[in-house]
Scaffold this motif. Structure first.
Motif, PDB file in Angstrom:
ATOM      1  N   MET A  80     -32.833  32.524   3.618  1.00 44.99           N
ATOM      2  CA  MET A  80     -32.276  31.828   4.775  1.00 44.99           C
ATOM      3  C   MET A  80     -32.558  32.599   6.057  1.00 44.99           C
ATOM      4  SD  MET A  80     -28.367  32.888   4.009  1.00 44.99           S
ATOM      5  CE  MET A  80     -28.631  33.664   2.424  1.00 44.99           C
ATOM      6  N   PHE A  81     -32.436  31.895   7.172  1.00 41.17           N
ATOM      7  CA  PHE A  81     -32.488  32.564   8.456  1.00 41.17           C
ATOM      8  C   PHE A  81     -31.174  33.302   8.661  1.00 41.17           C
ATOM      9  CE2 PHE A  81     -35.621  29.197   9.563  1.00 41.17           C
ATOM     10  CZ  PHE A  81     -36.667  30.041   9.902  1.00 41.17           C
ATOM     11  N   TYR A  82     -31.256  34.451   9.292  1.00 37.92           N
ATOM     12  CA  TYR A  82     -30.077  35.235   9.641  1.00 37.92           C
ATOM     13  C   TYR A  82     -30.192  35.545  11.133  1.00 37.92           C
ATOM     14  CZ  TYR A  82     -26.621  38.939   9.765  1.00 37.92           C
ATOM     15  OH  TYR A  82     -25.531  39.696  10.081  1.00 37.92           O
ATOM     16  N   PHE A  83     -29.102  35.368  11.860  1.00 36.37           N
ATOM     17  CA  PHE A  83     -29.114  35.491  13.306  1.00 36.37           C
ATOM     18  C   PHE A  83     -28.283  36.695  13.746  1.00 36.37           C
ATOM     19  CE2 PHE A  83     -29.464  31.118  11.942  1.00 36.37           C
ATOM     20  CZ  PHE A  83     -30.635  30.723  12.561  1.00 36.37           C
ATOM     21  N   ARG A  84     -28.914  37.619  14.454  1.00 37.76           N
ATOM     22  CA  ARG A  84     -28.211  38.766  15.043  1.00 37.76           C
ATOM     23  C   ARG A  84     -28.013  38.450  16.517  1.00 37.76           C
ATOM     24  NH1 ARG A  84     -32.177  40.986  11.813  1.00 37.76           N
ATOM     25  NH2 ARG A  84     -31.344  41.904   9.913  1.00 37.76           N
ATOM     26  N   ASN A  85     -26.809  38.036  16.848  1.00 37.56           N
ATOM     27  CA  ASN A  85     -26.503  37.565  18.196  1.00 37.56           C
ATOM     28  C   ASN A  85     -25.560  38.554  18.879  1.00 37.56           C
ATOM     29  OD1 ASN A  85     -25.575  36.239  20.489  1.00 37.56           O
ATOM     30  ND2 ASN A  85     -25.438  34.250  19.477  1.00 37.56           N
ATOM     31  N   PRO A  86     -26.014  39.222  19.944  1.00 38.36           N
ATOM     32  CA  PRO A  86     -25.154  40.187  20.621  1.00 38.36           C
ATOM     33  C   PRO A  86     -23.985  39.536  21.361  1.00 38.36           C
ATOM     34  CG  PRO A  86     -27.148  39.869  21.883  1.00 38.36           C
ATOM     35  CD  PRO A  86     -27.321  39.111  20.589  1.00 38.36           C
ATOM     36  N   ASN A  87     -24.029  38.224  21.537  1.00 40.04           N
ATOM     37  CA  ASN A  87     -22.965  37.502  22.237  1.00 40.04           C
ATOM     38  C   ASN A  87     -21.842  37.055  21.313  1.00 40.04           C
ATOM     39  OD1 ASN A  87     -24.521  37.489  24.742  1.00 40.04           O
ATOM     40  ND2 ASN A  87     -25.829  36.058  23.651  1.00 40.04           N
ATOM     41  N   ALA A  88     -22.089  37.069  20.005  1.00 39.30           N
ATOM     42  CA  ALA A  88     -21.075  36.622  19.046  1.00 39.30           C
ATOM     43  C   ALA A  88     -19.932  37.630  19.010  1.00 39.30           C
ATOM     44  CB  ALA A  88     -21.677  36.451  17.667  1.00 39.30           C
ATOM     45  N   THR A  89     -18.719  37.137  19.192  1.00 40.19           N
ATOM     46  CA  THR A  89     -17.552  38.011  19.198  1.00 40.19           C
ATOM     47  C   THR A  89     -16.770  37.925  17.892  1.00 40.19           C
ATOM     48  OG1 THR A  89     -16.251  36.267  20.265  1.00 40.19           O
ATOM     49  CG2 THR A  89     -17.301  37.906  21.701  1.00 40.19           C
ATOM     50  N   ALA A  90     -17.008  36.899  17.096  1.00 40.30           N
ATOM     51  CA  ALA A  90     -16.315  36.735  15.819  1.00 40.30           C
ATOM     52  C   ALA A  90     -17.104  35.769  14.951  1.00 40.30           C
ATOM     53  CB  ALA A  90     -14.904  36.204  16.031  1.00 40.30           C
ATOM     54  N   GLU A  91     -16.939  35.894  13.644  1.00 38.32           N
ATOM     55  CA  GLU A  91     -17.525  34.966  12.686  1.00 38.32           C
ATOM     56  C   GLU A  91     -16.443  34.529  11.723  1.00 38.32           C
ATOM     57  OE1 GLU A  91     -20.803  36.745  10.652  1.00 38.32           O
ATOM     58  OE2 GLU A  91     -22.044  36.860  12.444  1.00 38.32           O
ATOM     59  N   CYS A  92     -16.569  33.321  11.205  1.00 40.88           N
ATOM     60  CA  CYS A  92     -15.599  32.882  10.217  1.00 40.88           C
ATOM     61  C   CYS A  92     -15.904  33.582   8.893  1.00 40.88           C
ATOM     62  CB  CYS A  92     -15.614  31.364  10.063  1.00 40.88           C
ATOM     63  SG  CYS A  92     -17.081  30.705   9.265  1.00 40.88           S
ATOM     64  N   GLY A  93     -14.991  33.558   7.990  1.00 42.63           N
ATOM     65  CA  GLY A  93     -15.118  34.262   6.729  1.00 42.63           C
ATOM     66  C   GLY A  93     -16.284  33.803   5.878  1.00 42.63           C
ATOM     67  N   CYS A  94     -16.647  32.530   5.952  1.00 43.86           N
ATOM     68  CA  CYS A  94     -17.742  32.032   5.121  1.00 43.86           C
ATOM     69  C   CYS A  94     -19.099  32.212   5.788  1.00 43.86           C
ATOM     70  CB  CYS A  94     -17.518  30.565   4.773  1.00 43.86           C
ATOM     71  SG  CYS A  94     -17.638  29.443   6.182  1.00 43.86           S
ATOM     72  N   GLY A  95     -19.115  32.656   7.059  1.00 41.00           N
ATOM     73  CA  GLY A  95     -20.366  32.862   7.756  1.00 41.00           C
ATOM     74  C   GLY A  95     -20.969  31.597   8.340  1.00 41.00           C
ATOM     75  N   GLU A  96     -20.258  30.491   8.261  1.00 39.02           N
ATOM     76  CA  GLU A  96     -20.739  29.206   8.759  1.00 39.02           C
ATOM     77  C   GLU A  96     -20.773  29.146  10.274  1.00 39.02           C
ATOM     78  OE1 GLU A  96     -21.711  25.037   9.013  1.00 39.02           O
ATOM     79  OE2 GLU A  96     -21.900  26.445   7.359  1.00 39.02           O
ATOM     80  N   SER A  97     -19.778  29.740  10.929  1.00 32.72           N
ATOM     81  CA  SER A  97     -19.700  29.590  12.368  1.00 32.72           C
ATOM     82  C   SER A  97     -19.372  30.921  13.056  1.00 32.72           C
ATOM     83  CB  SER A  97     -18.646  28.535  12.739  1.00 32.72           C
ATOM     84  OG  SER A  97     -17.376  28.934  12.310  1.00 32.72           O
ATOM     85  N   PHE A  98     -19.523  30.920  14.376  1.00 28.07           N
ATOM     86  CA  PHE A  98     -19.283  32.124  15.157  1.00 28.07           C
ATOM     87  C   PHE A  98     -18.662  31.735  16.491  1.00 28.07           C
ATOM     88  CE2 PHE A  98     -23.367  30.565  16.428  1.00 28.07           C
ATOM     89  CZ  PHE A  98     -23.482  30.862  17.777  1.00 28.07           C
ATOM     90  N   ALA A  99     -18.069  32.714  17.157  1.00 25.89           N
ATOM     91  CA  ALA A  99     -17.436  32.494  18.458  1.00 25.89           C
ATOM     92  C   ALA A  99     -18.158  33.309  19.518  1.00 25.89           C
ATOM     93  CB  ALA A  99     -15.961  32.912  18.407  1.00 25.89           C
TER      94      ALA A  99
END
Length: 117
Positions: free
Chosen positions: A96-115
């Motif tokens: 799968m693609f994996y995204f390293r986003n310096p703007n993400a401040t949180a992720e949900c437990g399942c890794g589906e979404s980010f804030a």
């Protein structure tokens, strides 16, 4: 003393592994010009990444090129994905693609979404 304007670096990059994966997929899709990185509101944290093959570019697309692979991002998504590095990883039998986003401040437990704040 002079005033200087600071312009932040804007961009989306890919690891060599992701470039190789996208390059192989594009070879199978003669009409595709590259890959689109987008976000949509989703999940418990706020946003979800979406990727798709680009056959037609849009008027608001920003294009980033890594080696010979083009990454298309609509300008409205840039504040959320600016600085993101796209990787392609394999875990067990899943790739799968994996995204390293310096703007993400949180992720949900399942890794589906980010804030992003």
């Amino acid at each position: 003393m002079t005033a200087e304007t600071f312009t932040p670096t804007v961009g989306v990059t890919m690891t060599p592994t992701a470039v190789n994966h996208v390059r192989k997929q594009l070879a199978k899709k003669p009409d595709a010009k590259g890959i689109r990185l987008a976000v949509k509101k989703s999940g418990c944290s706020g946003f979800k990444y979406e990727t798709q093959w680009v056959e037609q570019t849009g008027p608001d697309d920003q294009v980033f090129t890594v080696d010979d692979v083009s990454i298309f991002v609509e300008r409205q998504h840039m504040p959320i994905v600016n600085g993101t590095e796209i990787d392609f990883i394999t875990e067990g039998v899943n790739s799968m693609f994996y995204f390293r986003n310096p703007n993400a401040t949180a992720e949900c437990g399942c890794g589906e979404s980010f804030a992003v704040i």
